[in-house]
Design a protein around this motif. Structure first.
Motif, short mmCIF file in Angstrom:
data_model
loop_
_atom_site.label_atom_id
_atom_site.label_comp_id
_atom_site.label_asym_id
_atom_site.label_seq_id
_atom_site.Cartn_x
_atom_site.Cartn_y
_atom_site.Cartn_z
N LEU A 65 -27.33 17.91 -12.78
CA LEU A 65 -26.88 18.73 -13.91
C LEU A 65 -25.61 19.50 -13.56
O LEU A 65 -24.70 19.63 -14.39
N PHE A 66 -25.56 20.00 -12.35
CA PHE A 66 -24.35 20.69 -11.90
C PHE A 66 -23.15 19.75 -11.91
O PHE A 66 -22.08 20.09 -12.43
N VAL A 67 -23.32 18.55 -11.36
CA VAL A 67 -22.20 17.61 -11.24
C VAL A 67 -21.74 17.09 -12.60
O VAL A 67 -20.54 17.05 -12.90
N PHE A 68 -22.67 16.72 -13.47
CA PHE A 68 -22.31 16.02 -14.70
C PHE A 68 -22.27 16.88 -15.96
O PHE A 68 -21.74 16.46 -16.97
N LYS A 69 -22.83 18.11 -15.88
CA LYS A 69 -22.84 18.95 -17.08
C LYS A 69 -22.15 20.29 -16.90
O LYS A 69 -21.40 20.74 -17.79
N PHE A 70 -22.38 20.92 -15.78
CA PHE A 70 -21.89 22.29 -15.61
C PHE A 70 -20.73 22.42 -14.63
O PHE A 70 -20.32 23.53 -14.28
N PHE A 71 -20.18 21.30 -14.20
CA PHE A 71 -19.17 21.34 -13.15
C PHE A 71 -17.89 22.06 -13.60
O PHE A 71 -17.39 21.84 -14.70
N SER A 72 -17.40 22.92 -12.74
CA SER A 72 -16.10 23.56 -12.89
C SER A 72 -15.68 24.02 -11.51
O SER A 72 -16.49 24.04 -10.57
N LEU A 73 -14.43 24.39 -11.36
CA LEU A 73 -13.97 24.84 -10.05
C LEU A 73 -14.68 26.12 -9.62
O LEU A 73 -14.98 26.31 -8.42
N TRP A 74 -14.97 27.01 -10.58
CA TRP A 74 -15.70 28.23 -10.25
C TRP A 74 -17.12 27.92 -9.80
O TRP A 74 -17.62 28.50 -8.84
N MET A 75 -17.76 26.99 -10.50
CA MET A 75 -19.12 26.61 -10.11
C MET A 75 -19.13 25.89 -8.76
O MET A 75 -20.05 26.05 -7.97
N LEU A 76 -18.09 25.11 -8.51
CA LEU A 76 -17.98 24.44 -7.21
C LEU A 76 -17.85 25.47 -6.10
O LEU A 76 -18.46 25.32 -5.02
N LEU A 77 -17.07 26.52 -6.35
CA LEU A 77 -16.93 27.58 -5.34
C LEU A 77 -18.26 28.28 -5.10
O LEU A 77 -18.63 28.55 -3.95
N ILE A 78 -18.99 28.56 -6.18
CA ILE A 78 -20.30 29.20 -6.04
C ILE A 78 -21.26 28.30 -5.27
O ILE A 78 -22.00 28.77 -4.39
N ALA A 79 -21.23 27.00 -5.60
CA ALA A 79 -22.10 26.05 -4.90
C ALA A 79 -21.77 26.01 -3.41
O ALA A 79 -22.67 25.97 -2.56
N PHE A 80 -20.49 26.03 -3.09
CA PHE A 80 -20.07 26.02 -1.69
C PHE A 80 -20.56 27.28 -0.96
O PHE A 80 -21.13 27.20 0.13
N LEU A 81 -20.34 28.44 -1.58
CA LEU A 81 -20.74 29.69 -0.95
C LEU A 81 -22.24 29.76 -0.74
O LEU A 81 -22.72 30.22 0.31
N TYR A 82 -22.99 29.30 -1.74
CA TYR A 82 -24.45 29.41 -1.64
C TYR A 82 -25.01 28.42 -0.62
O TYR A 82 -25.85 28.79 0.21
N SER A 83 -24.55 27.17 -0.68
CA SER A 83 -25.13 26.15 0.21
C SER A 83 -24.68 26.31 1.64
O SER A 83 -25.49 26.28 2.58
N MET A 84 -23.38 26.50 1.84
CA MET A 84 -22.84 26.51 3.19
C MET A 84 -23.03 27.86 3.89
O MET A 84 -23.43 27.91 5.05
N ILE A 85 -22.77 28.94 3.18
CA ILE A 85 -22.76 30.25 3.84
C ILE A 85 -24.09 30.99 3.65
O ILE A 85 -24.72 31.40 4.62
N ILE A 86 -24.53 31.13 2.40
CA ILE A 86 -25.74 31.92 2.17
C ILE A 86 -26.98 31.21 2.70
O ILE A 86 -27.76 31.78 3.49
#
Length: 348
Positions: A65-86
């Protein structure tokens, strides 16, 4: 050491041959073992490994759903911060430095519960903690549940193939396993329940805890940013849950000696300090193997350690009552002598 020799359920292909050498199974053997140990219909004692991967599968729709429906550069940044750092930093704080090595102590149960539930609950403590004690006792040797010399799949599938506790522990050894988990707050089975389920944790309680944890966090993220934010973060957590299974293969040089002078001071195993896991999760792995009970592993100025920052902050506000910090010992015993020797060689 005797307990750790048989604390884990051995795979069907075994740990070592008659000469004491690591048995390196083929990919076919590893996949066969993996699906055999996921089969809860054949043996209900396989429930914990199945449950762990079930949660990963449940996160796949959120990722799509993230990739095909809700994707945006802001969401990608949030995904990166949550998965990699948090998620990465939380894994280091909770599973690694507290649950396994007791590098620090919480002032009370509230701060323990707070820290435990800072992120989505995915990895069962039981699978991580007991096997990680074995990993340190047998690092890069036969019996190490994620031995990099066994290859990528040997490590990637280890949480099912190699990390579950033995299903045939004596009552005395089961009590030893319980003691390894007592400080984490896990409500463990009695011995008769262990004989039924083959685990320290009870499946009923684990399922209830999972539902509450995920329900709470989905509600929080939905209130903050609707389904878009919630699906993005849940999908990011799924990405982390798969990626973290590759760490020990990479962190031990992919079965090769990649240790560097002046960077990797521990020479008892193949662990290495890597910039990416260090920066995003505070996982300076060679430093950790040198001082496994230290609440800080970023000893050098460039070694950012967000996990240590959290622990130190909690100590400052009263949430952590005790911690071990081996930075001074590391500098005195390893780094400073190395630099003096290097300077002497240069000037000679």
């Amino acid at each position: 050491m005797a307990f750790l020799d048989h604390a884990l359920e051995p795979p069907s292909y075994g740990w070592q041959d008659n000469e004491g050498n690591l048995i390196k199974p083929s990919p076919n053997q590893l996949w066969k073992e993996f699906f055999f140990r996921l089969n809860v219909f054949k043996d209900r004692k396989n429930w914990l490994g199945f449950f762990s991967w079930l949660k990963v599968l449940c996160l796949v729709p959120f990722f799509l759903l993230f990739v095909f429906k809700f994707f945006s550069l802001w969401m990608l940044l949030i995904a990166f911060l949550y998965s990699m750092i948090i998620m990465g930093t939380h894994g280091t704080i909770w599973y690694h430095r507290y649950c396994t090595h007791r590098a620090y102590q919480f002032k009370n149960k509230f701060w323990r519960f707070f820290t435990q539930n800072l992120t989505l609950k995915i990895i069962p403590e039981e699978i991580y903690v007991v096997s990680h004690h074995v990993h340190h006792a047998k690092s890069d040797k036969p019996g190490d549940p994620y031995n990099a010399f066994g290859g990528f799949l040997y490590c990637f599938l280890a949480d099912v193939n190699h990390q579950p506790i033995s299903k045939s522990l004596s009552s005395e050894d089961y009590d030893r396993a319980v003691l390894l988990m007592k400080h984490t707050g896990l409500k463990t089975n009695c011995y008769s329940q262990y004989q039924k389920w083959g685990s320290l944790a009870h499946p009923g309680l684990a399922i209830v805890y999972w539902i509450i944890n995920w329900g709470f966090w989905y509600g929080i993220f939905f209130l903050l940013g609707g389904h878009a934010l919630a699906c993005t973060i849940f999908g990011a957590a799924g990405f982390w849950a798969v990626g973290v299974r590759t760490f020990n293969y990479e962190g031990h040089g992919k079965g090769e000696d990649k240790r560097r002078d002046g960077v990797d001071y521990n020479r008892k195993d193949m662990s290495i300090n890597q910039l990416w896991p260090g920066f995003v999760a505070g996982e300076w792995h060679n430093n950790h193997h040198l001082y496994p009970k230290s609440a800080r592993t970023g000893f050098m100025p460039y070694q950012v350690d967000f996990a240590w920052c959290y622990i130190k902050f909690l100590n400052m506000i009263g949430g952590v009552s005790f911690y071990r910090d081996s930075k001074k010992q590391f500098l005195e015993q390893y780094h400073q002598p190395y630099m003096k020797n290097k300077e002497a060689v240069t000037n000679s």
